[in-house]
Design a protein around this motif. Structure first.
Motif, PDB file in Angstrom:
ATOM      1  N   PRO A  29      32.006  55.209  38.546  1.00 54.90           N
ATOM      2  CA  PRO A  29      30.603  55.012  38.157  1.00 54.90           C
ATOM      3  C   PRO A  29      29.960  56.359  37.844  1.00 54.90           C
ATOM      4  O   PRO A  29      30.389  57.389  38.388  1.00 54.90           O
ATOM      5  CB  PRO A  29      29.982  54.360  39.398  1.00 54.90           C
ATOM      6  CG  PRO A  29      31.147  53.761  40.134  1.00 54.90           C
ATOM      7  CD  PRO A  29      32.300  54.691  39.872  1.00 54.90           C
ATOM      8  N   PRO A  30      28.966  56.416  36.980  1.00 59.09           N
ATOM      9  CA  PRO A  30      28.263  55.272  36.394  1.00 59.09           C
ATOM     10  C   PRO A  30      28.904  54.721  35.116  1.00 59.09           C
ATOM     11  O   PRO A  30      28.298  53.878  34.445  1.00 59.09           O
ATOM     12  CB  PRO A  30      26.883  55.851  36.098  1.00 59.09           C
ATOM     13  CG  PRO A  30      27.176  57.280  35.750  1.00 59.09           C
ATOM     14  CD  PRO A  30      28.303  57.699  36.654  1.00 59.09           C
ATOM     15  N   GLU A  31      30.077  55.202  34.745  1.00 53.33           N
ATOM     16  CA  GLU A  31      30.741  54.676  33.562  1.00 53.33           C
ATOM     17  C   GLU A  31      31.065  53.193  33.761  1.00 53.33           C
ATOM     18  O   GLU A  31      31.209  52.715  34.893  1.00 53.33           O
ATOM     19  CB  GLU A  31      32.036  55.453  33.294  1.00 53.33           C
ATOM     20  CG  GLU A  31      31.844  56.948  33.072  1.00 53.33           C
ATOM     21  CD  GLU A  31      31.084  57.234  31.790  1.00 53.33           C
ATOM     22  OE1 GLU A  31      31.304  56.496  30.810  1.00 53.33           O
ATOM     23  OE2 GLU A  31      30.280  58.172  31.770  1.00 53.33           O
ATOM     24  N   ILE A  32      31.179  52.475  32.666  1.00 50.71           N
ATOM     25  CA  ILE A  32      31.537  51.062  32.729  1.00 50.71           C
ATOM     26  C   ILE A  32      32.985  50.947  33.170  1.00 50.71           C
ATOM     27  O   ILE A  32      33.868  51.578  32.593  1.00 50.71           O
ATOM     28  CB  ILE A  32      31.331  50.377  31.365  1.00 50.71           C
ATOM     29  CG1 ILE A  32      29.849  50.359  31.009  1.00 50.71           C
ATOM     30  CG2 ILE A  32      31.906  48.957  31.382  1.00 50.71           C
ATOM     31  CD1 ILE A  32      29.547  49.792  29.631  1.00 50.71           C
ATOM     32  N   ALA A  33      33.237  50.150  34.204  1.00 50.65           N
ATOM     33  CA  ALA A  33      34.597  49.983  34.723  1.00 50.65           C
ATOM     34  C   ALA A  33      35.458  49.258  33.698  1.00 50.65           C
ATOM     35  O   ALA A  33      35.110  48.172  33.245  1.00 50.65           O
ATOM     36  CB  ALA A  33      34.562  49.212  36.030  1.00 50.65           C
ATOM     37  N   ARG A  34      36.602  49.858  33.351  1.00 52.04           N
ATOM     38  CA  ARG A  34      37.531  49.223  32.420  1.00 52.04           C
ATOM     39  C   ARG A  34      38.778  48.695  33.119  1.00 52.04           C
ATOM     40  O   ARG A  34      39.498  47.864  32.575  1.00 52.04           O
ATOM     41  CB  ARG A  34      37.950  50.223  31.329  1.00 52.04           C
ATOM     42  CG  ARG A  34      36.810  50.795  30.504  1.00 52.04           C
ATOM     43  CD  ARG A  34      35.952  49.698  29.867  1.00 52.04           C
ATOM     44  NE  ARG A  34      36.712  48.799  29.040  1.00 52.04           N
ATOM     45  CZ  ARG A  34      36.897  48.960  27.725  1.00 52.04           C
ATOM     46  NH1 ARG A  34      36.362  50.018  27.121  1.00 52.04           N
ATOM     47  NH2 ARG A  34      37.593  48.089  27.037  1.00 52.04           N
ATOM     48  N   ILE A  35      39.030  49.175  34.328  1.00 51.64           N
ATOM     49  CA  ILE A  35      40.193  48.732  35.105  1.00 51.64           C
ATOM     50  C   ILE A  35      39.733  48.539  36.549  1.00 51.64           C
ATOM     51  O   ILE A  35      39.107  49.422  37.127  1.00 51.64           O
ATOM     52  CB  ILE A  35      41.334  49.769  35.042  1.00 51.64           C
ATOM     53  CG1 ILE A  35      41.758  50.018  33.596  1.00 51.64           C
ATOM     54  CG2 ILE A  35      42.534  49.307  35.869  1.00 51.64           C
ATOM     55  CD1 ILE A  35      42.602  51.257  33.399  1.00 51.64           C
ATOM     56  N   ARG A  36      40.067  47.377  37.117  1.00 54.27           N
ATOM     57  CA  ARG A  36      39.627  47.056  38.481  1.00 54.27           C
ATOM     58  C   ARG A  36      40.824  46.550  39.288  1.00 54.27           C
ATOM     59  O   ARG A  36      41.559  45.675  38.836  1.00 54.27           O
ATOM     60  CB  ARG A  36      38.531  46.003  38.454  1.00 54.27           C
ATOM     61  CG  ARG A  36      37.924  45.693  39.809  1.00 54.27           C
ATOM     62  CD  ARG A  36      36.855  44.621  39.669  1.00 54.27           C
ATOM     63  NE  ARG A  36      35.778  45.062  38.786  1.00 54.27           N
ATOM     64  CZ  ARG A  36      34.723  45.776  39.179  1.00 54.27           C
ATOM     65  NH1 ARG A  36      34.615  46.126  40.458  1.00 54.27           N
ATOM     66  NH2 ARG A  36      33.789  46.123  38.321  1.00 54.27           N
ATOM     67  N   TRP A  37      41.004  47.111  40.489  1.00 54.25           N
ATOM     68  CA  TRP A  37      42.090  46.667  41.370  1.00 54.25           C
ATOM     69  C   TRP A  37      41.748  45.311  41.957  1.00 54.25           C
ATOM     70  O   TRP A  37      40.641  45.085  42.433  1.00 54.25           O
ATOM     71  CB  TRP A  37      42.300  47.687  42.483  1.00 54.25           C
ATOM     72  CG  TRP A  37      43.555  47.494  43.289  1.00 54.25           C
ATOM     73  CD1 TRP A  37      44.772  48.046  43.071  1.00 54.25           C
ATOM     74  CD2 TRP A  37      43.695  46.685  44.484  1.00 54.25           C
ATOM     75  NE1 TRP A  37      45.675  47.652  44.025  1.00 54.25           N
ATOM     76  CE2 TRP A  37      45.044  46.810  44.904  1.00 54.25           C
ATOM     77  CE3 TRP A  37      42.837  45.876  45.208  1.00 54.25           C
ATOM     78  CZ2 TRP A  37      45.533  46.151  46.038  1.00 54.25           C
ATOM     79  CZ3 TRP A  37      43.319  45.212  46.335  1.00 54.25           C
ATOM     80  CH2 TRP A  37      44.660  45.360  46.729  1.00 54.25           C
ATOM     81  N   LEU A  38      42.739  44.387  41.950  1.00 51.56           N
ATOM     82  CA  LEU A  38      42.503  43.041  42.466  1.00 51.56           C
ATOM     83  C   LEU A  38      43.235  42.753  43.776  1.00 51.56           C
ATOM     84  O   LEU A  38      42.623  42.398  44.773  1.00 51.56           O
ATOM     85  CB  LEU A  38      42.913  41.993  41.422  1.00 51.56           C
ATOM     86  CG  LEU A  38      42.102  41.930  40.125  1.00 51.56           C
ATOM     87  CD1 LEU A  38      42.628  40.818  39.241  1.00 51.56           C
ATOM     88  CD2 LEU A  38      40.624  41.739  40.408  1.00 51.56           C
ATOM     89  N   GLU A  39      44.568  42.871  43.774  1.00 57.26           N
ATOM     90  CA  GLU A  39      45.350  42.490  44.942  1.00 57.26           C
ATOM     91  C   GLU A  39      46.760  43.047  44.825  1.00 57.26           C
ATOM     92  O   GLU A  39      47.115  43.678  43.816  1.00 57.26           O
ATOM     93  CB  GLU A  39      45.410  40.965  45.079  1.00 57.26           C
ATOM     94  CG  GLU A  39      45.974  40.277  43.843  1.00 57.26           C
ATOM     95  CD  GLU A  39      45.873  38.766  43.934  1.00 57.26           C
ATOM     96  OE1 GLU A  39      45.673  38.256  45.052  1.00 57.26           O
ATOM     97  OE2 GLU A  39      46.007  38.100  42.888  1.00 57.26           O
ATOM     98  N   GLN A  40      47.568  42.801  45.855  1.00 60.78           N
ATOM     99  CA  GLN A  40      48.951  43.232  45.828  1.00 60.78           C
ATOM    100  C   GLN A  40      49.834  42.191  46.507  1.00 60.78           C
ATOM    101  O   GLN A  40      49.363  41.398  47.333  1.00 60.78           O
ATOM    102  CB  GLN A  40      49.132  44.595  46.489  1.00 60.78           C
ATOM    103  CG  GLN A  40      48.794  44.641  47.962  1.00 60.78           C
ATOM    104  CD  GLN A  40      48.897  46.046  48.539  1.00 60.78           C
ATOM    105  OE1 GLN A  40      49.131  47.015  47.828  1.00 60.78           O
ATOM    106  NE2 GLN A  40      48.713  46.160  49.842  1.00 60.78           N
ATOM    107  N   TYR A  41      51.122  42.201  46.154  1.00 60.79           N
ATOM    108  CA  TYR A  41      52.098  41.274  46.710  1.00 60.79           C
ATOM    109  C   TYR A  41      53.305  42.062  47.201  1.00 60.79           C
ATOM    110  O   TYR A  41      53.755  43.001  46.543  1.00 60.79           O
ATOM    111  CB  TYR A  41      52.555  40.263  45.656  1.00 60.79           C
ATOM    112  CG  TYR A  41      51.466  39.355  45.145  1.00 60.79           C
ATOM    113  CD1 TYR A  41      51.171  38.160  45.784  1.00 60.79           C
ATOM    114  CD2 TYR A  41      50.735  39.697  44.004  1.00 60.79           C
ATOM    115  CE1 TYR A  41      50.164  37.318  45.307  1.00 60.79           C
ATOM    116  CE2 TYR A  41      49.733  38.865  43.521  1.00 60.79           C
ATOM    117  CZ  TYR A  41      49.462  37.681  44.172  1.00 60.79           C
ATOM    118  OH  TYR A  41      48.471  36.865  43.707  1.00 60.79           O
ATOM    119  N   ARG A  42      53.839  41.624  48.356  1.00 57.13           N
ATOM    120  CA  ARG A  42      55.019  42.280  48.920  1.00 57.13           C
ATOM    121  C   ARG A  42      56.153  41.302  49.229  1.00 57.13           C
ATOM    122  O   ARG A  42      57.259  41.729  49.509  1.00 57.13           O
ATOM    123  CB  ARG A  42      54.650  43.033  50.193  1.00 57.13           C
ATOM    124  CG  ARG A  42      53.731  44.224  49.947  1.00 57.13           C
ATOM    125  CD  ARG A  42      53.528  45.029  51.208  1.00 57.13           C
ATOM    126  NE  ARG A  42      52.660  46.164  51.005  1.00 57.13           N
ATOM    127  CZ  ARG A  42      53.030  47.354  50.551  1.00 57.13           C
ATOM    128  NH1 ARG A  42      54.297  47.554  50.236  1.00 57.13           N
ATOM    129  NH2 ARG A  42      52.163  48.331  50.405  1.00 57.13           N
TER     130      ARG A  42
END
Length: 413
Positions: A61-74
């Motif tokens: 921030p304050p830039e517009i987010a272009r990539i966002r972390w969601l979740e992970q799998y193991r």
């Protein structure tokens, strides 16, 4: 009684005496081993810091987010019940005398965990697939129910060294096996259908489908080419590229370990030419179009490009296994963004190798080190970013004194 006769009597009793002494010794030894030791407080490893992944975005921030972390799998979730224990049927006489009953863990209750996932793919229902070479299984994750299904070596299939994955518009799953030198086909219910390619493939790696033109592409890291098959009949059609004419030659259209491949909206091919540290682009007919990238340690450079995928805006995403980064380029090969560094926290990578992007703009990255995992990100499209920019400007005009929003970032074309 003479000394000689006493010696003869002792000689007869000696084996029995030894047997009794040995049994008593074994009993005391096992009892000593199983004697409960006093409880000693063991030092606990330091707790890992908690990370608020809700704010794990790029750019900051304050830039517009272009990539966002969601979740992970193991892998499979941990069971709430203890692992089942069974008794061995056969016991040695020493253990019977000591009263010890050995136990063994029921291996059927062991959970499947990702170790070295490589190829990743997503079906029409949003299920995420990962090929784990070490485990010898295809993991199938349901993001909605969190259930995990499998296609396992020795059960649902017979694998040797599975590497790449691709799924077509009928949800058929294609798996490359570099050990058996062929491609496995499974239907939408994960039932084995057939194999092909053993007559031409040396060491198949990456795989991709062109649903529109009905082509299936397989990269061969041994023969340094891309083999093209008909997507419906699996008949061999042609090869794209080939090995260099001489050592060190990196002429356009030649490969040095082409590990992965992706297909664009117009049927163009994007090939990770790994040891040449570049991405090569071909048209649907297999003709060379262009290339970008060079070896180096800079943000725009490649150290070992592997996984490759395209988003809905046509950007090229590349997983660099040596730099532990994911990089995003435009159609001309200009760097738009990059994120990641070596580590095991969310947003960090340890040998990222496979990457896939689905129709919902989820970006799935597979890692092969530090107990393998999949990380899932969300890509903000150009249209979404433009809409966010308009909303910020409207808010700024409506509340000029209160607004602190700045102009957001855009991705060049």
């Amino acid at each position: 009684m003479s000394a000689h006769s006493c010696f003869r009597q002792f000689h007869k009793l000696f084996p029995a005496v030894c047997l009794v002494v040995g049994m008593l010794f074994a009993t005391n030894l096992e009892a000593g081993k199983n004697k409960k030791k006093p409880d000693v407080e063991q030092p606990q490893p330091p707790a890992l810091p908690e990370i608020d992944t809700r704010n794990l975005i790029w750019p900051d921030p304050p830039e517009i987010a272009r990539i966002r972390w969601l979740e992970q799998y193991r892998g499979e979730p941990k069971s709430a019940q203890p692992i089942a224990v069974t008794r061995k049927k056969k016991e040695s006489w020493m253990l019977r005398v000591a009263g010890i009953q050995p136990v063994e863990v029921n291996k059927a209750d062991a959970k499947y965990k990702l170790v070295r996932p490589y190829g990743v793919a997503v079906d029409s229902k949003g299920n995420i697939y990962a090929a784990d070479t070490y485990v010898g299984a295809v993991f199938i994750f349901n993001p909605e129910t969190k259930a995990v299904d499998f296609i396992r070596n020795g059960r649902e299939a017979r694998f040797k060294a599975l590497i790449g994955l691709a799924i077509d518009d009928a949800d058929r799953l294609f798996v490359t096996d570099s050990g058996f030198q062929r491609v496995f086909i499974f239907d939408s219910s994960h039932k084995f259908q057939a194999t092909f390619g053993s007559d031409r493939l040396g060491r198949p790696s990456g795989i991709a489908v062109d649903n529109k033109n009905r082509f299936l592409y397989v990269t061969d890291v041994l023969k340094n080419n891309v083999v093209v098959y008909d997507l419906d009949s699996f008949k061999y059609l042609r090869t794209v590229g080939g090995p260099p004419g001489k050592e060190g030659d990196d002429a356009p259209g030649t490969f040095a370990r082409p590990t992965n491949i992706a297909v664009g909206a117009k049927g163009e091919l994007y090939v990770s030419d790994t040891l040449n540290s570049r991405i090569q682009i071909f048209d649907a007919g297999g003709n060379f179009v262009s290339a970008f990238g060079k070896g180096g340690d800079g943000p725009a450079d490649f150290a070992r490009p592997k996984g490759i995928a395209l988003d809905s805006d046509g950007h090229v995403w590349v997983a660099d296994a040596d730099q532990n980064r994911v990089k995003v380029y435009d159609r001309q090969g200009r760097l738009c963004a990059f994120f990641g560094e070596y580590g095991y926290f969310p947003g960090q990578f340890a040998l990222p190798s496979g990457i896939a992007i689905d129709r919902n703009n989820r970006v799935i990255v597979a890692e092969q080190v530090l107990n393998g995992r999949l990380q899932v990100f969300r890509y903000t499209t150009d249209a979404e970013a433009a809409a966010e920019q308009v909303a910020r400007e409207q808010q700024a005009n409506a509340h000029p004194r209160e607004s602190t929003a700045s102009a957001g970032s855009t991705v060049e074309h």
